[in-house]
Design an enzyme around this catalytic site. Structure first.
Site, PDB file in Angstrom:
ATOM      1  N   GLY A   1     -99.884  38.656  33.496  1.00  0.00           N
ATOM      2  CA  GLY A   1    -100.147  39.294  32.448  1.00  0.00           C
ATOM      3  C   GLY A   1    -100.669  38.748  31.515  1.00  0.00           C
TER       4      GLY A   1
ATOM      5  N   THR B   1     -95.111  39.351  23.068  1.00  0.00           N
ATOM      6  CA  THR B   1     -94.185  39.826  24.107  1.00  0.00           C
ATOM      7  C   THR B   1     -94.673  41.461  24.142  1.00  0.00           C
ATOM      8  OG1 THR B   1     -92.398  40.298  22.370  1.00  0.00           O
ATOM      9  CG2 THR B   1     -92.571  38.225  23.746  1.00  0.00           C
TER      10      THR B   1
ATOM     11  N   THR C   1     -90.040  38.104  27.452  1.00  0.00           N
ATOM     12  CA  THR C   1     -90.780  37.138  27.689  1.00  0.00           C
ATOM     13  C   THR C   1     -90.222  36.053  26.240  1.00  0.00           C
ATOM     14  OG1 THR C   1     -92.926  38.038  28.248  1.00  0.00           O
ATOM     15  CG2 THR C   1     -93.234  36.156  26.854  1.00  0.00           C
TER      16      THR C   1
HETATM   17  N1  ASP Z   1     -95.853  40.108  27.977  1.00  0.00           N
HETATM   18  C1  ASP Z   1     -95.421  40.160  29.590  1.00  0.00           C
HETATM   19  C2  ASP Z   1     -96.175  40.473  30.568  1.00  0.00           C
HETATM   20  O1  ASP Z   1     -97.001  41.498  30.341  1.00  0.00           O
HETATM   21  C3  ASP Z   1     -94.126  41.268  29.497  1.00  0.00           C
HETATM   22  C4  ASP Z   1     -93.074  41.132  28.409  1.00  0.00           C
HETATM   23  O2  ASP Z   1     -93.078  40.668  27.502  1.00  0.00           O
HETATM   24  O3  ASP Z   1     -92.499  41.825  28.625  1.00  0.00           O
HETATM   25  O4  ASP Z   1     -96.176  39.843  31.405  1.00  0.00           O
END
Ligand code: ASP
Length: 346
Positions: A228, A249, A198
């Protein structure tokens, strides 16, 4: 307004100046006639994939751009880059092979927010979230409605699945179950772990104006329709122009449970440094983590990182386990180690 700002910038003085008659008795002291805010140190902090974005955004704010415009331009670099498979074009798809994007943003000076969830076929969801913020009475648009909204502003519908993202998805699908009809990828051929990623981006300019943006393709191979933390204002990112901004993230569901962007800003409001605020939020995440997500040693089995900047221009980041983040060092973007709760898993 411009006069007030330029005077403030020109003076660049810390603290309050009280224009009280020095002969007046204390009980009749006049209220402060002029309160000068400290000039802030321009600063940006982001996930590690924001290194190029920080350089662009700091250049933009130093030339007078608004912090939200600078932050959106910064994250668009990643959204448009097919090599970044965690964001925008080239992002990894859901379990049906469809790329669904999430993004949100906040603009401190106007106290406004915008977000899109499960947006398909549009490369730059951060720019669509900014349009929701600027031109609507709403905060979040999702799915088909979000796409139609973007198209009405001239965004082009495009296929977001790149050949290499498709290949990773096909390999995941092939190996998904032992009893289905998809033949497994032959033993010895490379399989990826479930990749995550992210971009979260937080920025303050020399006037102390603050903005934040988070944009993502979300968890790879997610259940279609899953959104998310990234598009959730208060979770994926949050800005209070009086205090600072923060975002995250990593495992979004765990962040949503503590409203991590908001909570980190609240910890800064209580006086914590950005790094300490991020650590305090992570401790709250651990306290909210159910047993099924714990390793045998009692620590969480997922990654999560918070990034924060305060109004003075101090920045920091902290994660479950050691990782790196991107921050402006006064001249250019540099990578630094995050603070962390637990050592790297063995
Ligand atoms: N935070 C992001 C989500 O849960 C995914 C990530 O940052 O890896 O969609």
């Amino acid at each position: 307004m411009p006069d007030a700002l330029s005077r403030r910038e020109f003076l660049g003085v810390t603290g309050a100046v009280v224009a009280a008659g020095h002969l007046a008795p204390p009980e009749t002291l006049a209220a402060p006639a002029l309160i000068l805010r400290p000039a802030s140190r321009p600063m940006a902090v982001s996930s590690l994939n924001g290194l190029r974005g920080i350089n662009l955004a700091m250049e933009m704010v130093q030339r007078g751009s608004d912090t939200l415009d600078a932050a959106v331009e910064a994250v668009k670099i990643q959204e448009l880059d097919p090599e970044d498979q965690s964001v925008g074009y080239g992002g990894l798809p859901n379990e049906d092979g469809v790329v669904q994007l999430d993004a949100s943003c906040m603009h401190g000076p106007t106290r406004r927010a915008g977000a899109v969830g499960a947006l398909e076929n549009i490369k730059t969801p951060s720019a669509v979230a900014r349009l929701v913020l600027k031109y609507t009475n709403h905060i979040m648009l999702v799915g088909e409605g979000a796409k139609r909204f973007a198209i009405s502003y001239g965004f082009k519908e495009e296929d977001l699945l790149t050949p290499s993202s498709r290949e990773l998805w096909l390999r995941w699908r092939a190996n998904r179950g032992a009893t289905d009809d998809w033949l497994d990828v032959p033993a010895g051929e490379k399989m990826v772990e479930r990749p995550t990623g992210t971009i979260n981006f937080n920025i303050v300019d020399g006037k102390g104006d603050i903005s934040s943006v988070t944009t993502t393709s979300g968890l790879a191979w997610k259940i279609p329709g899953r959104v998310g933390d990234s598009p959730i204002v208060g979770a994926g990112q949050y800005t209070d122009n009086e205090i600072g901004a923060a975002g995250s993230t990593g495992r979004g569901e765990s962040n949503i449970m503590v409203c991590g962007g908001f909570l980190t800003v609240e910890f800064m409001r209580q006086g914590m440094s950005p790094t300490d605020a991020c650590l305090a939020t992570l401790k709250r995440v651990v306290a909210m983590t159910p047993d099924r997500l714990m390793l045998p040693d009692g620590t969480p089995n997922f990654g999560l990182t918070f990034y924060a900047v305060n109004k003075k221009g101090e920045a920091g980041a902290a994660s479950m386990r050691p990782t790196r983040y991107a921050v402006f060092d006064g001249k250019e973007a540099v990578a630094r180690d995050t603070a962390y709760l637990y050592p790297r898993a063995k």
